[in-house]
Design a protein around this motif. Structure first.
Motif, PDB file in Angstrom:
ATOM      1  N   UNK A 123       0.816  -1.213   0.000  1.00 54.40           N
ATOM      2  CA  UNK A 123       0.000   0.000   0.000  1.00 54.40           C
ATOM      3  C   UNK A 123       0.850   1.264   0.000  1.00 54.40           C
ATOM      4  N   UNK A 124       1.865   1.306   0.848  1.00 50.97           N
ATOM      5  CA  UNK A 124       2.695   2.514   0.949  1.00 50.97           C
ATOM      6  C   UNK A 124       3.604   2.690  -0.269  1.00 50.97           C
ATOM      7  N   UNK A 125       4.351   1.661  -0.706  1.00 45.99           N
ATOM      8  CA  UNK A 125       5.186   1.845  -1.904  1.00 45.99           C
ATOM      9  C   UNK A 125       4.392   2.275  -3.128  1.00 45.99           C
ATOM     10  N   UNK A 126       3.182   1.738  -3.294  1.00 45.54           N
ATOM     11  CA  UNK A 126       2.376   2.099  -4.459  1.00 45.54           C
ATOM     12  C   UNK A 126       1.849   3.527  -4.379  1.00 45.54           C
ATOM     13  N   UNK A 127       1.778   4.074  -3.180  1.00 46.05           N
ATOM     14  CA  UNK A 127       1.384   5.477  -3.043  1.00 46.05           C
ATOM     15  C   UNK A 127       2.385   6.384  -3.742  1.00 46.05           C
ATOM     16  N   UNK A 128       3.652   5.979  -3.748  1.00 43.33           N
ATOM     17  CA  UNK A 128       4.712   6.804  -4.322  1.00 43.33           C
ATOM     18  C   UNK A 128       5.108   6.360  -5.731  1.00 43.33           C
ATOM     19  N   UNK A 129       4.245   5.583  -6.373  1.00 49.70           N
ATOM     20  CA  UNK A 129       4.516   5.196  -7.759  1.00 49.70           C
ATOM     21  C   UNK A 129       4.625   6.441  -8.639  1.00 49.70           C
ATOM     22  N   UNK A 130       5.620   6.455  -9.506  1.00 50.38           N
ATOM     23  CA  UNK A 130       5.828   7.576 -10.428  1.00 50.38           C
ATOM     24  C   UNK A 130       5.197   7.219 -11.763  1.00 50.38           C
ATOM     25  N   UNK A 131       4.064   7.845 -12.043  1.00 54.39           N
ATOM     26  CA  UNK A 131       3.324   7.555 -13.264  1.00 54.39           C
ATOM     27  C   UNK A 131       3.340   8.784 -14.171  1.00 54.39           C
TER      28      UNK A 131
END
Length: 205
Positions: A123-131
């Motif tokens: 949940x936390x790592x995907x919050x900072x996904x660079x899209x």
């Protein structure tokens, strides 16, 4: 001087086009890019993960939404940014909003659903996904900051060549600090770092 109705229609159309400052084929290409990116995300996140989307049509959407769509979208964005009459401050504020929206979108589509499902590890790592939104926002911010000097004939090509030369040395750089992810790196959640994706925005200028 007499003006025929047909000439009046042409004049009105030209005036309307001039006021709207839209370029149809660029808007159309950008619309297609957005459509294919949406379809690509849908196929990857839902269809293919459930085992029912690994079809010819599904793979076609994934292909079109990955390789050509993002470069075309950012390239056209660079072209529109140059034509924009907005001030530096307005463009930078808009860039910050787009950049922030990327993380809001990550929160809504990844962090909250994964947290509710009990998968807090992702949940936390995907919050900072660079899209694509992070790339678009930062591109607009950097463009606004360097717009004046980029007007010189050799500055823009120098930026492009510099990014192309530096990027390979930054792809493998990893950091525990998420703040550097939008700039460089080769992590699984780092889809569109500035190095090298900023090149497409600059080429559009």
């Amino acid at each position: 001087m007499n003006t025929y109705p047909a000439e009046v229609d042409i004049m009105e159309k030209n005036l309307a086009q001039g006021e709207s400052k839209r370029i149809f084929y660029l808007d159309f290409a950008r619309g297609l890019a957005v459509f294919f990116m949406i379809m690509q995300h849908s196929m990857i996140m839902h269809e293919r993960t459930s085992g029912g989307g690994d079809t010819l049509l599904g793979n076609l959407f994934v292909l079109l939404g990955t390789a050509p769509a993002a470069p075309v979208f950012i390239f056209i964005m660079g072209g529109f940014a140059v034509r924009s009459k907005k001030s530096v401050a307005e463009n930078m504020i808009r860039g910050c909003k787009i950049f922030a929206f990327g993380y809001v979108l990550n929160l809504l589509r990844f962090t909250i659903p994964f947290s509710l499902a009990g998968n807090t590890g992702e949940a936390v790592p995907l919050l900072f996904m660079v899209d694509i939104f992070q790339l678009a926002g930062l591109s607009l911010i950097f463009f606004s900051a360097f717009k004046k000097i980029a007007e010189h004939a050799f500055i823009l090509p120098a930026f492009i060549v510099g990014i192309l030369l530096i990027s390979p040395y930054l792809w493998g750089v990893k950091s525990d600090l998420y703040i550097f992810d939008p700039l460089w790196g080769a992590g699984a959640n780092n889809q569109f770092p500035i190095f090298p994706w900023e090149v497409y925005f600059l080429l559009g200028m």
